[in-house]
Design an enzyme around this catalytic site. Structure first.
Site, mmCIF file in Angstrom:
data_model
loop_
_atom_site.group_PDB
_atom_site.id
_atom_site.type_symbol
_atom_site.label_atom_id
_atom_site.label_comp_id
_atom_site.label_asym_id
_atom_site.label_seq_id
_atom_site.Cartn_x
_atom_site.Cartn_y
_atom_site.Cartn_z
ATOM 1 N N LEU A 1 0.791 -1.211 -0.065
ATOM 2 C CA LEU A 1 0.130 0.016 -0.014
ATOM 3 C C LEU A 1 0.887 1.266 0.052
ATOM 4 O O LEU A 1 0.870 2.238 -0.573
ATOM 5 C CB LEU A 1 -0.861 -0.133 1.290
ATOM 6 C CG LEU A 1 -2.062 -1.142 1.274
ATOM 7 C CD1 LEU A 1 -2.873 -0.825 2.833
ATOM 8 C CD2 LEU A 1 -2.911 -1.193 -0.045
ATOM 9 N N TYR A 2 1.915 1.501 0.900
ATOM 10 C CA TYR A 2 2.667 2.341 0.944
ATOM 11 C C TYR A 2 3.737 2.555 -0.289
ATOM 12 O O TYR A 2 3.710 3.545 -1.083
ATOM 13 C CB TYR A 2 3.763 2.357 2.197
ATOM 14 C CG TYR A 2 4.391 3.524 2.318
ATOM 15 C CD1 TYR A 2 4.230 4.689 2.544
ATOM 16 C CD2 TYR A 2 5.982 3.324 1.946
ATOM 17 C CE1 TYR A 2 5.225 5.727 2.803
ATOM 18 C CE2 TYR A 2 6.855 4.262 2.192
ATOM 19 C CZ TYR A 2 6.496 5.458 2.384
ATOM 20 O OH TYR A 2 7.323 6.704 2.786
ATOM 21 N N GLY A 3 4.285 1.144 -0.682
ATOM 22 C CA GLY A 3 5.144 1.265 -1.865
ATOM 23 C C GLY A 3 4.298 1.776 -3.104
ATOM 24 O O GLY A 3 4.868 2.532 -3.939
ATOM 25 N N SER B 1 1.879 3.655 -3.435
ATOM 26 C CA SER B 1 1.458 5.153 -3.559
ATOM 27 C C SER B 1 2.657 5.927 -3.787
ATOM 28 O O SER B 1 2.709 7.036 -4.354
ATOM 29 C CB SER B 1 0.921 5.536 -2.067
ATOM 30 O OG SER B 1 1.855 5.548 -1.078
#
Length: 259
Positions: free
Chosen positions: A156-158, A160
């Site tokens: 999810l972070y990556g 984004s």
């Protein structure tokens, strides 16, 4: 104060803590007129007090167009010109695993991650654009080592941050002659980097036991950076003289992080 940042009017979103705060304080130290947008009143007060009142702040949500418009107005000079925008709002996912989330949880967490890490920057650029155009200005986006390797967070972070990486090139092409660049920090200590509310992640990334030591072992330089270690990259990209010919570029201040 002399120098190419002197009297430059700069807005830093998320500038109350971590890497964005370090960038804001570096701009101020080099003579810029700095305004931060920060949702935490206590964090904003810390920055203002630390600068002797020279750095100005607006407390509010960087996803609120009215708040952003007020921040741009406050940050601009008397002619309505803004010379630089640094986007530093972000949220972490604490390595959330897709296969462990419910479908509803995934939808909520992915939406929150995209809004905070991607849309917040797009909205800031959208609202600040006319003022930046008047100031022949520039933009620096905060990317991440996670936009280059599958490290430093979950998907999810990556994902984004991969989107923010793409924004640098797309916005550089769309907004020229405004300069658009990015800084991609590696794992950093002392950031107060919060997690996804949708997943009940209330601690900061620094709370993960052994995190600093693990990051240092995975870098070529054998260090875990502090926020101030990234400030020089931000300062360079904001400089209208030193970085005059630089656009569409990302500086990777990750201490040589590799897979």
């Amino acid at each position: 104060m002399s120098g190419s940042l002197a009297r430059q009017h700069i807005l830093v979103t998320g500038g109350g803590s971590g890497i964005a705060r370090a960038a804001a304080e570096r701009y101020h130290a080099e003579g810029a007129c700095v305004t931060i947008l920060e949702r935490s009143a206590s964090h904003a007060n810390d920055v203002v007090s630390g600068s002797g009142g020279a750095i100005r702040s607006i407390v509010g949500d960087a996803m609120d167009p009215e708040v952003l418009a007020s921040a741009v107005e406050l940050a601009s000079d008397s002619g309505g010109a803004l010379h630089h925008l640094t986007c530093g709002v972000g949220i972490f996912d604490f390595y959330a695993q897709i296969h462990e989330l419910s479908p509803d949880g995934l939808v909520a967490a992915a939406g929150e991650s995209w809004r905070m890490n991607v849309l917040s920057a797009l909205l800031a650029v959208n609202i600040a654009h006319s003022s930046l155009a008047r100031g022949a200005g520039s933009i620096t986006l905060t990317v991440s080592e996670s936009a280059f390797n599958a490290v430093g967070g979950g998907v999810l972070y990556g994902s984004s941050k991969w989107a923010v990486r793409g924004m640098v090139e797309h916005l550089a092409a769309e907004l020229a002659p405004l300069r658009v660049n990015g800084v991609a920090p590696g794992g950093t200590s002392g950031t107060r980097f919060g997690g996804l509310v949708a997943l009940g992640q209330t601690a900061s990334a620094d709370a993960v036991e052994g995190r600093d030591q693990r990051i240092a072992r995975a870098t070529l330089l054998g260090i875990t950076a502090d926020p101030i270690d990234h400030a020089g990259a931000y300062r360079f990209l904001a400089d209208p003289v030193d970085a005059r010919a630089v656009t569409g570029m990302i500086i990777r201040s990750d201490a040589g992080r590799r897979m």
